[in-house]
Design an enzyme around this catalytic site. Sequence first.
Site, PDB file in Angstrom:
ATOM      1  N   CYS A 157       2.657   1.469  13.170  1.00  0.00           N
ATOM      2  CA  CYS A 157       4.005   2.008  12.981  1.00  0.00           C
ATOM      3  C   CYS A 157       4.397   2.938  14.113  1.00  0.00           C
ATOM      4  O   CYS A 157       5.486   3.488  14.132  1.00  0.00           O
ATOM      5  CB  CYS A 157       4.069   2.774  11.655  1.00  0.00           C
ATOM      6  SG  CYS A 157       2.990   2.132  10.387  1.00  0.00           S
ATOM      7  N   GLY A 183       0.821  -1.206   0.000  1.00  0.00           N
ATOM      8  CA  GLY A 183       0.000   0.000   0.000  1.00  0.00           C
ATOM      9  C   GLY A 183       0.854   1.255   0.000  1.00  0.00           C
ATOM     10  O   GLY A 183       0.554   2.228  -0.698  1.00  0.00           O
ATOM     11  N   ALA A 189      -3.047  -5.570   0.099  1.00  0.00           N
ATOM     12  CA  ALA A 189      -3.790  -6.821   0.317  1.00  0.00           C
ATOM     13  C   ALA A 189      -3.873  -7.254   1.775  1.00  0.00           C
ATOM     14  O   ALA A 189      -4.840  -7.886   2.186  1.00  0.00           O
ATOM     15  CB  ALA A 189      -3.165  -7.947  -0.518  1.00  0.00           C
TER      16      ALA A 189
HETATM   17  C1  LIG Z   1      -1.639  -0.057   6.220  1.00  0.00           C
HETATM   18  C2  LIG Z   1      -1.853   1.242   5.562  1.00  0.00           C
HETATM   19  C3  LIG Z   1      -0.943   1.724   4.598  1.00  0.00           C
HETATM   20  C4  LIG Z   1       0.336   1.004   4.256  1.00  0.00           C
HETATM   21  O1  LIG Z   1       0.098  -0.200   3.592  1.00  0.00           O
HETATM   22  P1  LIG Z   1       1.298  -1.274   3.517  1.00  0.00           P
HETATM   23  O2  LIG Z   1       0.770  -2.315   2.582  1.00  0.00           O
HETATM   24  O3  LIG Z   1       1.481  -1.778   4.908  1.00  0.00           O
HETATM   25  O4  LIG Z   1       2.473  -0.573   2.987  1.00  0.00           O
HETATM   26  C5  LIG Z   1      -1.212   2.922   3.985  1.00  0.00           C
HETATM   27  N1  LIG Z   1      -2.323   3.623   4.288  1.00  0.00           N
HETATM   28  C6  LIG Z   1      -3.216   3.205   5.207  1.00  0.00           C
HETATM   29  C7  LIG Z   1      -4.425   4.026   5.479  1.00  0.00           C
HETATM   30  C8  LIG Z   1      -3.012   2.002   5.871  1.00  0.00           C
HETATM   31  O5  LIG Z   1      -3.897   1.590   6.777  1.00  0.00           O
END
Ligand SMILES: *Cc1c(COP(=O)(O)O)cnc(C)c1O
Length: 382
Positions: free
Chosen positions: A326, A69, A201
């Site tokens: 995080c 993401g 995912a």
């Molecule tokens: C988890 C998350 C991300 C990051 O996604 P990853 O696949 O862990 O890099 C970005 N934006 C939001 C809103 C999220 O909840």
Amino acid sequence: MIYLDYSATTPVDSRVVDAMSPFFNASFGNPSSVHRFGQIAESAIDSARESVARVLNCKPDEIIFTSCGSESDNLAIRGAAYAMREKTGAKWILASRAEHPAVTKTLEHLGKYDGFLIEWLDVDERGMVTPEIVAKAICGDTAIVSVMYANNEIGTINLIKEIAEICRANDILFHTDAVQAAAYLPVDVNELGVDMMSLGAHKFYGPKGIGALYARKGTALVPHLTGGGQEFNLRAGTQNVPYIVGFAEALRITEEEREQRVAHVQPLRDKIIGTVLESIPDSRLTGDMESRLPHHASFAFKDVDGNLLLTLLDAAGFACSSGSACKTGNPEPSEVMNAIGLSREWGLGSLRVTLGKDTLPEHVESVLNTLPNLVEKARRLK
Ligand SMILES: *Cc1c(COP(=O)(O)O)cnc(C)c1O
């Protein structure tokens, strides 16, 4: 141990594991190879892309697979910012103050190293970016606006359709981070009217380390990972075939089971919110009661060390979060707590309880029986 942190990540659905597994060994080809091994891998990616496109109601070639993401957010914002500046000279990037670090850090970076100008959009006390705020902030020099579909820390759902409409009327690109939203909210990109949308995912029972970006046809993007011509020349690197297959299957199942998943988690979530606010003194809900992800309960407790509370919960057998996965170990209130206007004495005491398809009413009973005592204990130990 009871897992109540589905907004941080979810277990991979066994049906997804089954769909992925042939592509680790039996069908291991490189999708760019000309021979049959390659063709089989390529056709698996093609099918996955078509499947994702069906769910998002777009064309397969509007889907770019990425490594997560965060990378989708990066590609959308960096890629569009560079391309727009090249095309029109626009150098303003607008995003809400409550975005995920994948967006905020990317903007900070573009400001610091690439000369872009950043404007942070205020959110209200619910964590919402109102369409009026966006309308007021945009100007002829705005390259891109990014507002998340739903907030990971406080569950607030933004009025994406309305914000997209404002951007479209002003010829400004609009990106939404839907990584948290996709597990429960509709993701039809035409209904939403967005130009770009990021997905990952592992928030909807797929594997970690695979994401996708929807980019409307005609959206100019400058690639940030250069090399081979994979993913329409937008994201170099041999595709992760099993994970792409897993992404598509997880999203397909999510779409199919969306209603029943919402029906399962929402009453449990409402019970948590009602009971916590009633039974714990000096507690408040963070985010909005109405415009809220159905599996998401988040609170602030006055004069509580949120990390200590998490440790106590862990020792008692409950896996929860203080907001963003995080953020662990950080003694400052999160940016989101600041953005919604919480003082330090409230903002440090945040708790997020997020439910999933395997959450049982007994789990909820159990955490609700324990939590008031642990909050009291955390207050005494402070
Ligand atoms: C988890 C998350 C991300 C990051 O996604 P990853 O696949 O862990 O890099 C970005 N934006 C939001 C809103 C999220 O909840």
